[in-house]
Design an enzyme around this catalytic site. Structure first.
Site, PDB file in Angstrom:
ATOM      1  N   GLU A   1       0.823  -1.202   0.000  1.00 43.95           N
ATOM      2  CA  GLU A   1       0.000   0.000   0.000  1.00 43.95           C
ATOM      3  C   GLU A   1       0.860   1.256   0.000  1.00 43.95           C
ATOM      4  O   GLU A   1       1.706   1.427   0.884  1.00 43.95           O
ATOM      5  CB  GLU A   1      -0.885   0.050   1.252  1.00 43.95           C
ATOM      6  N   CYS A   2       0.652   2.121  -0.962  1.00 42.87           N
ATOM      7  CA  CYS A   2       1.267   3.451  -1.001  1.00 42.87           C
ATOM      8  C   CYS A   2       2.784   3.363  -0.795  1.00 42.87           C
ATOM      9  O   CYS A   2       3.506   2.949  -1.683  1.00 42.87           O
ATOM     10  CB  CYS A   2       0.589   4.375   0.013  1.00 42.87           C
TER      11      CYS A   2
END
Length: 434
Positions: A321-322
């Site tokens: 994630e990210c």
């Protein structure tokens, strides 16, 4: 039968806008009440990672998220009911201005009949504070319990502010601070980066001028208990390796709780310390964080890079994630223009930029239904890889972040709130999301 537990004083701390000092005031109040022997629980309204870290340090207890869309009303109700049975005080820090966003902090207050404490920056006003506060109360309206005035210069200044509020009590005030919490592009820096943070929190608590008599008039509440829906043990017998250090620190506490509820065994490792992916991992979770601030360290973390590449080749499901996605791209170029080689599981180069590149609530489609969460980043990734899917922005429904699939790897700028759809999370971490 009379319930022996009296419940907790519950208030939502809000303001007219960002930058008024909500987090500082909430932290000061939490630390002050905790030092008075109160059991304090703090929640954060809306998607956020850094403010909850600070508020956890201030209160001494984990800080969870309340959001009518991302968390959902029933989970919000369940968390508030549980907190009221475990604590003497429940503080909920709002997001942006009281009425900003869909849903807003005011929506949350009205949904659960929460009294509001209005934080105002009084540095450049006196009697006008009353107009601001009464406008905040009446626009919605909301049930206003009182005001905390920030950056109050003197006792005389406090008296002028208090007189302007008419029937609304000034519950507390805080003087201007010689040392404020430093900020960077994603908000406040993490607590580990602030030298002497606990001393600063103690100072804030000591400087908070709290009207204890007025505070004591807030009636404790004991919301009805809510029985949560059981979560199936879809990850029973599975070991999920979670990256956790200063570069991978954007992690909802509810995400770990959901993984436990799904039956997973969690093991933590630090890419910054050049830890390899644990050998017994059945899946890997790489949360967001600040990899761009640690490019040199991650670029030379040979054992970490070799191990994550080996896990990918072996078909172990990886959720990135990210910041987690940034660390497994080919490279990161930081804000100073330095380019650092990353693990290279995804074809593509990440570059930091001065302007915000993504912000807001979104949901990701999966075979188990939408998985809700949010996005907030200041970088872009240039890649030849076509997205396997795209998230949907809320409330517009327009196209959001790209979701990439490479073997058993799922990667996106999207931050998932696992409790919104545990079945989807189990599918992602077993390679069956689509």
């Amino acid at each position: 039968m009379v319930n022996a537990h009296p419940g907790a004083r519950m208030v939502l701390v809000a303001a007219i806008a960002s930058g008024q000092g909500k987090t500082t005031v909430t932290a000061a109040l939490a630390r002050r009440l905790a030092r008075m022997g109160q059991r304090v629980r703090v929640f954060k309204c809306g998607p956020d990672f850094i403010d909850p870290m600070l508020l956890e340090r201030a209160s001494g207890a984990p800080v969870h998220t309340l959001d009518l869309w991302m968390t959902g009303p029933e989970q919000c109700r369940q968390q508030l009911a549980q907190a009221a049975r475990e604590a003497d005080v429940v503080l909920i820090e709002g997001v942006m201005g009281l009425y900003d966003g869909q849903p807003s902090a005011a929506d949350l207050a009205r949904e659960f009949d929460l009294p509001v404490l209005a934080v105002i920056d009084a540095a450049a006003m006196a009697q006008t504070a009353g107009a601001v506060v009464l406008g905040l109360r009446d626009y919605g309206p909301v049930r206003l319990a009182g005001v905390i005035a920030n950056r109050v210069a003197s006792e005389g200044h406090a008296r002028m502010v208090a007189a302007s509020l008419r029937e609304v009590p000034l519950l507390a005030n805080l003087p201007p601070q010689a040392h404020s919490l430093p900020e960077r592009h994603l908000g406040l820096v993490t607590p580990e980066e602030v030298g002497g943070l606990d001393a600063l929190l103690d100072q804030l608590a000591a400087q908070l001028v709290l009207d204890e008599d007025a505070w004591s008039t807030l009636a404790p509440r004991l919301p009805d208990a809510v029985t949560p829906e059981p979560i199936p043990s879809l990850l029973a017998g599975k070991t999920v390796a979670v990256a956790r250090d200063a570069a991978f620190c954007f992690l909802y506490p509810a995400n770990l709780d959901t993984l436990h509820a799904l039956g997973a065994r969690l093991v933590f490792f630090s890419p910054l310390a050049d830890d390899p992916v644990p050998a017994d991992a059945d899946a890997v979770y790489l949360p967001g964080g600040y990899p761009e601030l640690h490019g040199a360290t991650l670029a030379t973390a040979g054992r970490w890079q070799v191990s994550i590449r080996a896990a990918h080749r072996a078909g172990i499901p990886i959720l990135a994630e990210c910041g987690g996605m940034m660390a497994i791209a080919e490279s990161i170029t930081d804000q100073q223009g330095h380019t650092w080689a990353m693990a290279g599981l995804l074809p593509g180069a990440v570059a930091m930029q001065a302007r915000l590149a993504g912000l807001g609530p979104q949901s990701m489609p999966t075979a188990s239904g939408p998985l809700r969460g949010h996005t907030f980043h200041y970088s872009r990734m240039a890649t030849t890889l076509a997205p396997a899917a795209c998230t949907s922005k809320y409330p517009s429904g327009s196209e959001g972040e790209a979701v990439y699939r490479q073997g058993a790897l799922t990667a996106s700028y999207f931050h998932a709130y696992f409790a919104s759809n545990p079945q989807a999370v189990a599918a992602l971490l077993t390679g069956r999301a689509w």
